[in-house]
Design a protein around this motif. Structure first.
Motif, PDB file in Angstrom:
ATOM      1  N   LYS A   1      10.569   2.777 -24.883  1.00 14.15           N
ATOM      2  CA  LYS A   1       9.767   2.682 -26.096  1.00 14.15           C
ATOM      3  C   LYS A   1       9.680   4.056 -26.755  1.00 14.15           C
ATOM      4  CE  LYS A   1       6.966  -1.266 -24.672  1.00 14.15           C
ATOM      5  NZ  LYS A   1       5.602  -1.813 -24.496  1.00 14.15           N
ATOM      6  N   LYS A   2       9.837   4.051 -28.075  1.00 15.03           N
ATOM      7  CA  LYS A   2       9.862   5.274 -28.855  1.00 15.03           C
ATOM      8  C   LYS A   2       8.568   6.064 -28.693  1.00 15.03           C
ATOM      9  CE  LYS A   2      10.858   6.698 -33.629  1.00 15.03           C
ATOM     10  NZ  LYS A   2      11.201   6.200 -34.979  1.00 15.03           N
ATOM     11  N   TRP A   3       8.721   7.373 -28.425  1.00 13.67           N
ATOM     12  CA  TRP A   3       7.608   8.318 -28.285  1.00 13.67           C
ATOM     13  C   TRP A   3       6.728   8.018 -27.070  1.00 13.67           C
ATOM     14  CZ3 TRP A   3       7.469  12.916 -30.453  1.00 13.67           C
ATOM     15  CH2 TRP A   3       8.188  13.123 -31.632  1.00 13.67           C
ATOM     16  N   ILE A   4       7.185   7.122 -26.205  1.00  7.45           N
ATOM     17  CA  ILE A   4       6.443   6.833 -24.968  1.00  7.45           C
ATOM     18  C   ILE A   4       7.334   7.075 -23.747  1.00  7.45           C
ATOM     19  CG2 ILE A   4       5.330   5.040 -23.596  1.00  7.45           C
ATOM     20  CD1 ILE A   4       4.329   3.781 -26.175  1.00  7.45           C
ATOM     21  N   SER A   5       8.506   6.451 -23.735  1.00  3.01           N
ATOM     22  CA  SER A   5       9.424   6.594 -22.599  1.00  3.01           C
ATOM     23  C   SER A   5       9.989   8.014 -22.548  1.00  3.01           C
ATOM     24  CB  SER A   5      10.569   5.592 -22.717  1.00  3.01           C
ATOM     25  OG  SER A   5      10.063   4.273 -22.713  1.00  3.01           O
ATOM     26  N   THR A   6      10.238   8.471 -21.329  1.00  9.35           N
ATOM     27  CA  THR A   6      10.756   9.828 -21.111  1.00  9.35           C
ATOM     28  C   THR A   6      11.993   9.768 -20.213  1.00  9.35           C
ATOM     29  OG1 THR A   6       9.500  10.209 -19.089  1.00  9.35           O
ATOM     30  CG2 THR A   6       8.391  10.713 -21.189  1.00  9.35           C
ATOM     31  N   PRO A   7      12.770  10.862 -20.162  1.00  6.01           N
ATOM     32  CA  PRO A   7      13.888  10.900 -19.205  1.00  6.01           C
ATOM     33  C   PRO A   7      13.433  10.694 -17.767  1.00  6.01           C
ATOM     34  CG  PRO A   7      14.139  12.630 -20.832  1.00  6.01           C
ATOM     35  CD  PRO A   7      12.784  12.028 -21.061  1.00  6.01           C
ATOM     36  N   LEU A   8      12.201  11.096 -17.443  1.00 10.86           N
ATOM     37  CA  LEU A   8      11.706  10.890 -16.088  1.00 10.86           C
ATOM     38  C   LEU A   8      11.615   9.396 -15.766  1.00 10.86           C
ATOM     39  CD1 LEU A   8      10.676  12.132 -13.489  1.00 10.86           C
ATOM     40  CD2 LEU A   8       8.365  12.138 -14.468  1.00 10.86           C
ATOM     41  N   ASP A   9      11.256   8.579 -16.752  1.00  9.04           N
ATOM     42  CA  ASP A   9      11.225   7.132 -16.539  1.00  9.04           C
ATOM     43  C   ASP A   9      12.619   6.617 -16.177  1.00  9.04           C
ATOM     44  OD1 ASP A   9       8.513   6.988 -17.177  1.00  9.04           O
ATOM     45  OD2 ASP A   9       8.940   6.848 -19.319  1.00  9.04           O
ATOM     46  N   ILE A  10      13.639   7.155 -16.835  1.00 10.07           N
ATOM     47  CA  ILE A  10      15.011   6.751 -16.534  1.00 10.07           C
ATOM     48  C   ILE A  10      15.379   7.160 -15.110  1.00 10.07           C
ATOM     49  CG2 ILE A  10      17.437   7.046 -17.174  1.00 10.07           C
ATOM     50  CD1 ILE A  10      16.491   7.596 -20.035  1.00 10.07           C
ATOM     51  N   ALA A  11      15.031   8.405 -14.759  1.00 11.71           N
ATOM     52  CA  ALA A  11      15.350   8.918 -13.423  1.00 11.71           C
ATOM     53  C   ALA A  11      14.713   8.056 -12.339  1.00 11.71           C
ATOM     54  CB  ALA A  11      14.889  10.363 -13.293  1.00 11.71           C
TER      55      ALA A  11
END
Length: 670
Positions: free
Chosen positions: A78-88
């Motif tokens: 989600k824009k401006w909420i999700s981060t690369p850490l969420d992907i990791a």
């Protein structure tokens, strides 16, 4: 704050004794940071929540490139909420705990920084250049925090080091001079920051906000005022430290499990000796204690083989205060130096380079303009291209006295400098040939090496179309060379893209020696041209800057430490020594020495009255590759008893057999 204080020390505020700095400046800066952050949050929240898609995401695979993964556990964000850490975290627990930095659509991105739209993220751990550089840059902020809190200093800049290991922070301390006695206190402050698991928060600020935030620090003010108008100014906070920084950073300070101060030295602001005198503290850090212990052990190992000490022990070179920065090579050092130059010259003959005869008219810092004049001194035809010009001319650069360091940083030196003038259609083949030249040379030295393609910087000369064509040619050449390589965004020279080559020595240290640079600007500035197939038409050549050894002086220092003073036979200044067992064998020993010398090898003879075991031991300490023992038996048989430098093994060899063996060793670069 405006002027440098040359008055007595009492005019300089001593913040290590005065708590005013800690009680006023730092809290004010933090309050302003949080205020700006609070003002930006509502805007972000108003545009956040819209779905974004990850076209793909990539993670490194065994240093050999990137592997693209699509994993059902990683969901679009989600824009401006999700981060690369969420992907990791969606990849695996390991990646969630150890990913340090991301690259989003080619831009380095904090792991906790919200994603702003559809993107292609890449993730990196400590075992990548991106991961290590970010880890050490963040560690510099931890160091800066400890320095500011402990001593109330004015922080200047704190990057990871250009050598690729560790970091430093420059700061102004007034009258205080740091040394190793301060390291325990600094490390204690760093440990406190790590223990608090401080996140690295990022905000964007206007120039006015930045000037207000750092109004008490004239060094930061100077940096801010020099930033271009279109530059986004970013500020990071970790704990009490608020620092002007473009970032990015690791998620939080707790990732730094091992931290140590290495040394303190003086430095000048902006490297200008006319400016303020600063203190520089160097540090090193790792994600685990074992890595730090291994690094310290490597440092201790490297100290034993410092080229400056080995140079004295082996009587290779010295420096004199009458000519600082100019090395004086002693006979044995000159042997190695000349061997390196001879090696490259022989390669030039095989690879179609034309060497330029030395002719000195004055001090010069580089060979490039002279080679342009040589190209331009008469009309050139396309049939002459590629034209490869090589030069070992003496160069001079006025390095600051504090930067001089043995053979690694000198004022007078020679480079294996070459420039290739070619047509645009010839770029790829010439680059491939140069890469093969570099590869074969480093293989002989026992180096491994990394390749990076440095792309167009923010400030560049020439038109975009030419740059893109040049980058495409280098990319194609690297792909066909079939060795792993990486892209280094924005780090090209202003005149053209380049390939940076970093060698790794036996102590696992990295050095940049060789380089390949495309240059479209110098030929234009010198108005160089050649006749095309249609003789009425003139075309502009492309210039390729190429070095393999780089500075011969610096390469000699690197090799001396790489080999730990034990030179391979082909490069050794002490290839053999003849040791007679007794006085009776001396005439034969001298005869053997003359035969080996006439064959073109470096040989000595020990005619002292020492016992043979003592002679052998002294020869081993002097690093002779082969110790040739001769006694009555060898004299009668016309042979020598051959002993290798580091072993007790002996073998009998005829003089003819020995010379053939020596020739084979040199031919194979052993």
């Amino acid at each position: 704050m405006g002027k440098k204080c040359n008055a007595p020390p009492e005019c300089v505020p001593d913040y290590s004794k005065d708590e005013a700095y800690l009680k006023t400046v730092i809290p004010t800066r933090i309050a302003l940071f949080e205020s700006i952050k609070g003002q930006q949050l509502p805007h972000r929240q108003s545009i956040s929540g819209n779905p974004i898609k990850y076209s793909s995401f990539t993670i490194p695979l065994n240093y050999s490139g990137m592997i693209i993964l699509r994993n059902g556990s990683v969901k679009d964000g989600k824009k401006w909420i999700s981060t690369p850490l969420d992907i990791a975290k969606g990849i695996s627990k390991d990646w969630g705990e150890n990913a340090l930095i991301s690259k989003v659509n080619g831009v380095l991105w904090d792991m906790l920084r919200p994603l702003e739209g559809d993107c292609e993220p890449k993730l990196f751990k400590f075992d990548s250049d991106e991961g290590r550089d970010t880890f050490w840059h963040s560690s510099a902020h931890i160091l800066g925090q400890a320095l500011e809190i402990e001593y109330g200093c004015k922080l200047c800049i704190g990057p990871c080091t250009t050598r690729g290991e560790g970091f430093y922070y420059d700061a102004f301390y007034g009258d205080l001079g740091l040394n190793e006695d301060h390291f325990k206190q600094i490390a204690s402050g760093a440990a406190k920051a790590v223990g608090e698991k401080q996140p690295f928060d990022r905000i964007e600020v206007t120039r006015g906000q930045a000037l207000e935030m750092f109004s008490e620090n004239k060094f930061k003010i100077e940096i801010i005022n020099e930033l271009p108008d279109d530059k986004t100014i970013t500020v990071y906070r970790c704990g009490p430290l608020v620092d002007l920084c473009r970032g990015p950073h690791i998620p939080n300070t707790s990732f730094v499990k091992a931290f140590a101060c290495l040394k303190a030295s003086s430095a000048y602001w902006r490297g200008n000796r006319e400016r303020e005198s600063l203190q520089r503290v160097y540090g090193i850090s790792y994600p685990d204690q074992k890595s730090l212990k291994d690094y310290i052990a490597r440092l201790e190992e490297a100290k034993k083989y410092d080229h400056r000490e080995l140079g004295k022990t082996q009587e290779l070179f010295f420096f004199h205060p009458l000519s600082p920065g100019s090395c004086v090579f002693l006979p044995h050092g000159a042997r190695i130096y000349n061997k390196l130059v001879e090696f490259i010259r022989n390669q030039y003959w095989k690879r179609g380079y034309q060497e330029i005869e030395k002719q000195e008219f004055g001090l010069k810092p580089m060979n490039c303009p002279g080679h342009c004049l040589i190209f331009d001194h008469r009309v050139r035809s396309y049939r002459e291209l590629p034209l490869r010009l090589a030069d070992f001319g003496v160069l001079h650069r006025n390095e600051a006295s504090g930067a001089l360091s043995g053979l690694t940083r000198v004022r007078r030196f020679q480079q294996d400098d070459a420039h290739i003038f070619c047509r645009e259609a010839q770029i790829k083949d010439e680059v491939k040939n140069a890469l093969e030249f570099i590869s074969s040379t480093y293989e002989i030295f026992g180096f491994t090496f990394d390749l990076k393609l440095s792309m167009r910087p923010d400030k560049y000369l020439g038109d975009l179309e030419t740059w893109e064509k040049a980058e495409a040619d280098l990319t194609e050449a690297l792909n066909e060379f079939k060795k792993p390589w990486e892209i280094n965004e924005g780090d090209g020279a202003f005149h053209g893209p380049k390939i940076d080559i970093s060698v790794s020595d036996a102590l696992n240290r990295k050095f940049q020696c060789g380089t390949l640079q495309l240059d479209f600007q110098l030929p234009s500035r010198f108005n160089l041209a050649y006749s095309a197939e249609d003789e009425a038409k003139k075309e502009r050549p492309v210039m390729i800057h190429r070095a393999i050894l780089g500075s011969v002086e610096r390469m000699l220092a690197i090799l001396l430490e790489h080999y730990k003073g034990k030179w391979p036979f082909w490069l050794s200044p002490r290839q053999a020594i003849v040791c007679p067992v007794s006085e009776k064998s001396e005439p034969y020993a001298l005869q053997v020495k003359d035969q080996i010398h006439e064959a073109g090898f470096y040989v000595d003879v020990d005619t002292s009255d020492r016992k043979i075991q003592k002679k052998i031991r002294e020869a081993q300490l002097a690093q002779y590759n082969y110790i040739l023992v001769v006694g009555e038996k060898e004299t009668e048989a016309g042979t020598v008893s051959v002993r290798v430098r580091d072993t007790r093994d002996l073998r009998d060899e005829s003089i003819e057999g020995l010379l053939k063996f020596f020739r084979d060793e040199v031919a194979a670069f052993r």
